[in-house]
Every structure is written in C-alpha cells, then in structure tokens.
Design an enzyme around this catalytic site. Structure first.
Site, PDB file in Angstrom:
ATOM      1  CD  GLU A   1      41.943  41.483  43.379  1.00 31.35           C
ATOM      2  OE1 GLU A   1      40.992  41.375  42.578  1.00 31.35           O
ATOM      3  OE2 GLU A   1      42.340  40.545  44.093  1.00 31.35           O
TER       4      GLU A   1
ATOM      5  CG  ASN B   1      37.171  38.944  48.103  1.00 32.57           C
ATOM      6  OD1 ASN B   1      36.201  39.462  47.559  1.00 32.57           O
ATOM      7  ND2 ASN B   1      37.983  38.107  47.466  1.00 32.57           N
ATOM      8  CD  GLU B   2      35.309  35.766  45.084  1.00 33.62           C
ATOM      9  OE1 GLU B   2      36.190  34.941  44.791  1.00 33.62           O
ATOM     10  OE2 GLU B   2      34.618  36.363  44.228  1.00 33.62           O
TER      11      GLU B   2
ATOM     12  CE1 TYR C   1      34.077  39.693  37.995  1.00 30.99           C
ATOM     13  CE2 TYR C   1      33.837  38.090  39.762  1.00 30.99           C
ATOM     14  CZ  TYR C   1      34.375  39.272  39.270  1.00 30.99           C
ATOM     15  OH  TYR C   1      35.200  40.022  40.063  1.00 30.99           O
TER      16      TYR C   1
ATOM     17  CD  GLU D   1      35.180  40.488  43.406  1.00 32.04           C
ATOM     18  OE1 GLU D   1      35.364  39.641  42.513  1.00 32.04           O
ATOM     19  OE2 GLU D   1      35.855  40.548  44.453  1.00 32.04           O
TER      20      GLU D   1
ATOM     21  CD  GLN E   1      39.762  43.940  39.804  1.00 32.88           C
ATOM     22  OE1 GLN E   1      40.793  44.579  39.829  1.00 32.88           O
ATOM     23  NE2 GLN E   1      39.641  42.767  40.425  1.00 32.88           N
TER      24      GLN E   1
HETATM   25  O1  AHR Z   1      37.939  40.294  40.182  1.00 35.58           O
HETATM   26  C1  AHR Z   1      38.830  39.232  40.098  1.00 35.58           C
HETATM   27  C2  AHR Z   1      38.657  38.231  41.220  1.00 35.58           C
HETATM   28  O2  AHR Z   1      37.398  37.644  41.119  1.00 35.58           O
HETATM   29  C3  AHR Z   1      38.668  38.782  42.613  1.00 35.58           C
HETATM   30  O3  AHR Z   1      39.943  38.933  43.114  1.00 35.58           O
HETATM   31  C4  AHR Z   1      37.942  37.737  43.389  1.00 35.58           C
HETATM   32  O4  AHR Z   1      37.282  38.262  44.513  1.00 35.58           O
HETATM   33  C5  AHR Z   1      36.987  37.142  42.364  1.00 35.58           C
HETATM   34  O5  AHR Z   1      37.035  35.785  42.354  1.00 35.58           O
END
Ligand code: AHR
Length: 514
Positions: free
Chosen positions: A48, A195-196, A262, A318, A367
């Site tokens: 990103e 995205n999101e 995550y 992600e 990332q």
């Molecule tokens: O990866 C960091 C952020 O995490 C991304 O920009 C977003 O999509 C997610 O919340």
C-alpha cells in the site's frame, strides 16, 4: 513391601504418569487421494501507499544511487522473485479509497500532490502510479491485483481505469495510455471493488455496499480476452452477517469475496510489542492466529449455502501480525520488526489456507516491505529479509500443487489452563509428483516427534529445511542480517518407506520426499 505390592505401585505410577509423558504425534498422508489444487495466489502479497512500503521501499526513483530499474529497487525485486511472488495487491488498503488514479499518470513532475490522510498525513506526490506499479509487476513476474476506489471515487473513474489498463482498441482511455508511453494493454484480471467498506472505505452497511457493489461491478468491463476477477469487500474478521448479506444480494456478480483478519496479540489500543513479549503473550498470539481456521470454516459455510459449487473464491487479502510501531518511528507508518514468532504465525496461516484450498483462492500478506508483517525491511541502501520471508521461501513448493489429505491429531501446547495444538501441518504433491510437507511446532519448550505413514507411495529419501532459533524474539537486523535463516533439516528419518520427524521447539520445517 512384597513383590506383588511393588508391582501394583509400579502399575499405578505408570497409569498416573502416562498422560504426562509426551506421546508421539501420528500423521497419515494419503499421497494418491489429492483432489484440490492449492491456488498459487494463496502466496500473494499486499503493498500500500503507507509508510515506507512504496516510497523508501520499492520506489527510490530513477536518479537514486541505490541500484534500480526505472526507479524500482533491484534488490527487492530479486528477493521477491526468489519466493515466487504470484500476485501483488495495490494501492491499498484504506489508501485505495482516496486514491484517484488519473493523478498518477503522465509526466511525473506534472502530477498533482495529495495528502495521505490515513497514513501519517504525509504528502503523496503520485510519482508511483499505474505505469510504475505495472512495471513493478512485470519486473517481478507477478499478477497485479488493483483495488479500485469506491469510498470516494465514482463508477466512471473505476470504469475508465479498467479501460485505460486493459483495452486494446481505439478509445479515449486506451489512447491516453498510448500517449503516456504504453502501447499494449496490460493483462489485469484481479480488481478489488473497494476496500473495507465497513470501515475506512466508507463505513457502509452490508446492505448499502452490496447494492453499490452491484452498481460498480456492472461497469467493470471485460475488454478483449482480459476476463475480470472482481473481488467484493468481505467481512472484518468474525462479521458473519456481512458475508451472509453480500452472498445473498451480490453473490451472482462477484468472482471473489474478501476476508480481513490480523493477528493482534493484545488489543487495538495497545497491540503489544514486536520484540518485547513474554511466553504468555506469545501463546496468545498463536491462539489468535489459529482463529483463522474457525473464521474460514464459518464464513465458508455461509458461502456454501449460496454457492455450493464453490465458484466464488474466498480472498484473504489482508492477514498478518499487527503490533505497536517500533519505538521512535512514525505511528502512521506501521513499521514493525519481525521475529521467529512472526515466522510461526506465517507458517500456521499458510497451512490453514492450504487446508481450505477448495474455497480460499487467494491470500495477501500485509504488507511486503517495511509495513506490518513485512518480508523485506530496508534502511536507505541496506535491505534485510525477515523470518517471515524465509517461511514464504520454504512454502513456495505448495504453489499450484495438489493438496494431499492428511489425518493428524496434534499434541497440545499448554499455557496455564489454556491449550492449543502444538503442531500444524500441510502436505501437497507438485506437478512432478514430488511430495512436500510443511510443519510448524509452535510449542516454545517441547520438541515434537511425529510418526508418519505415507499411503499410496514409498519414499526413498527425505530432505528438508528448517527455520528455528534459540530465542523466540530472535530477528534479523541491518547489523546482523542472517541471524534467522533457513538451514538444512536433518530431523527426519526413513524406515520401510514411512518416516519419523522430530521438530525442535519453535520451528518451521519443509520436507521433500523423493
Ligand atoms: O494494512 C493496513 C490497513 O489495514 C489497510 O490499509 C486496511 O485495509 C486495514 O485496515
């Protein structure tokens, strides 16, 4: 004590102690029963416009003294080519929903500047845009995955971007591309529609977004033989209602549905440190990583209701660890170190994705460079490869291989009164018939012995690689870049075609049967 009582005491002791003694794990691999291909895109990455991922990461500019090809760092490209990176998602993330692609084409000095409001409020000068990204993908030999702006963009803007990139004929956008120096269209299959959108991409409800998705997806056109694989925004972790509504209202219009999850050891206000953590926090990290299995199973069950033939891919675009930033660095840049703990997390997640290869068609580590669970870290001209990098290196053997059914019950790894599986395993057979097994022993203290039975084949030789360290927080630094790296593994031995494996505590192993 007479002989009888001694014997009785001995039997009693044995009965009491038996459960406390470590048993060997037993693994059965059915080498001739595989049916599902592990999509190589499960080994994908995400980059990103955030912190030093693009600028100060891949992109150094053509005039940099750091060796580069048209502004893109050669050492990063070489390192990523070596892990066989199958796809790269860009430009975000949250950034995607405020990115206007037209600002990132044409002569660089004329491109407008903007503020990257999500990530540190820094100035984005748009010097890395569509041409630069697609050049990066060509240098990497990887498939691009572009996330279009739904949050603050328009249908027209997205539709023109697709035309600009993929249309072969005469059209305003294809001609503009030619004016900017690119005659041939690129092949770009993967497009994310936002995205999101449940969060930074617009705080929408699933009902509202599913309508919006249908609207945008209608104008995401196939040009020539470029067949789009449109990825709808999927759930935030365990938001099962989101998946339900999206599948019900928009399932027919999508090829993929994403999932973001995550591994955060503590909570979002204090996520925990990348380097300074105790055994309990480590255990929690692994426990939270294993939750990925439940998430995929439950979201998958909802998808099955609407799509029993599994046409729609689950796209975990992600995933990875998310800690507090390294002390002294910009909080908006999400720069964190990467230890053997991260390698264990990566190994477990990748084994889980393989296990669900009938539904999971792509996954993207967040990332690639200098951000979150990065595989590459840079400091000016220096570059290091993280423990996570080495896991991707070992696991690349699974890309496009056939998943082999396994039967395995793991010993438990305990912390206080909590327990989780100590060992995670995945096996596959590649196009040349070679069988590979990846194994993770998450247990910090106990080695794990695995008696393995191979059905349907006889192995003559087993070779392997291992990533392990003395201390779980061991990591590579710019002064000591090779502290954690892959070594030959000698802990597997064959007898009568079957074999036994001894995994040291806290290790990731890849075996190849020959
Ligand atoms: O990866 C960091 C952020 O995490 C991304 O920009 C977003 O999509 C997610 O919340």
């Amino acid at each position: 004590m007479n002989f009888k009582s001694i014997f009785q005491v001995a039997v009693m002791l044995l009965l009491i102690c038996a459960p406390l003694m470590a048993q060997n794990n037993r693994l059965i691999i059915e080498s001739d029963k595989g049916q599902t291909t592990i999509n190589r895109h499960i080994y994908g990455h995400f980059s990103e416009h955030l912190g030093r991922c693009i600028y100060g990461g891949y992109w150094v500019g053509e005039n940099s003294s750091i060796p580069n090809t048209r502004g893109i760092r050669n050492d990063i490209v070489e390192a990523l080519k070596d892990v066989g990176i199958p796809n790269l998602r860009w430009p975000g993330g949250c950034f995607a929903d405020e990115y206007h692609w037209l600002d990132g084409i044409g002569p660089r000095e004329e491109r407008p500047k903007m503020i990257n409001t999500h990530w540190g409020g820094v100035v984005e000068d748009n010097s890395f845009g569509t041409h630069e990204f697609l050049d990066l993908c060509e240098q990497l030999g990887t498939e691009p995955f572009i996330s279009a702006n739904v949050g603050s963009g328009t249908v027209d803007e997205m539709s023109k971007w697709i035309e600009y990139v993929t249309f072969d004929g005469e059209s305003p956008m294809a001609n503009l591309r030619r004016e900017n120096g690119r005659d041939e269209p690129w092949k770009v299959r993967f497009w994310g529609i936002g995205n999101e959108t449940w969060g930074c991409g617009g705080n929408m409800t699933p009902e509202y977004y599913s309508d919006l998705y249908r609207h945008f997806a209608t104008f995401a056109r196939n040009y020539g033989d470029n067949r789009l694989y449109r990825v709808a925004v999927g759930a935030n972790a365990a938001d099962y209602n989101w998946t339900e509504v999206l599948m019900k209202n928009a399932g027919h219009h999508m090829q993929g549905l994403s999932l973001h999850y995550y591994t955060v050891p503590k909570d979002w206000s204090d996520k925990g440190s990348a380097l300074d953590f105790n055994d309990e926090e480590y255990f929690t990290t692994i426990e939270k990583t294993l939750f990925m299995d439940e998430l995929i199973t439950k979201h998958g069950a909802i998808m099955d209701k609407y799509d029993p033939n599994k046409r729609i891919g689950m796209i975990v675009d992600e995933w990875g660890t998310w800690y507090n930033v390294e002390p002294g660095t910009n909080p908006g840049f999400l720069y964190q170190q990467n230890t053997m703990r991260d390698a264990i997390v990566a190994g477990i997640n990748l084994n889980i994705f393989n296990k669900h290869a009938d539904r999971v068609q792509m996954a993207n580590l967040a990332q690639t460079v200098n951000v979150l669970q990065a595989v590459v870290l840079t400091d000016e001209e220096k570059m290091i490869l993280t423990p996570t990098y080495w896991v991707f290196h070992m696991y690349k053997v699974h890309q496009n291989a056939t998943l082999l059914p396994i039967s395995f019950t793991s010993n438990k790894y305990k912390q206080g009164n909590r327990e989780i599986d100590a060992v995670s395993i995945s096996a596959s057979k590649d196009v040349n018939g070679k069988i590979h097994i990846t194994l993770v022993n998450a247990d910090l203290n106990t080695e794990q012995k695995i008696d393995t039975q191979l059905l349907g084949a006889k192995a003559k030789k087993v070779i392997g690689q291992i990533l392990t360290t003395d201390k779980i927080d061991d990591h590579n630094t710019f002064d000591n870049p090779s502290k954690v790296k892959v070594k030959d593994f000698k802990g597997a031995s064959l007898s009568n075609g079957n074999f036994s494996i001894t995994l040291p505590p806290c290790s990731v192993v890849m075996l190849e049967l020959q």
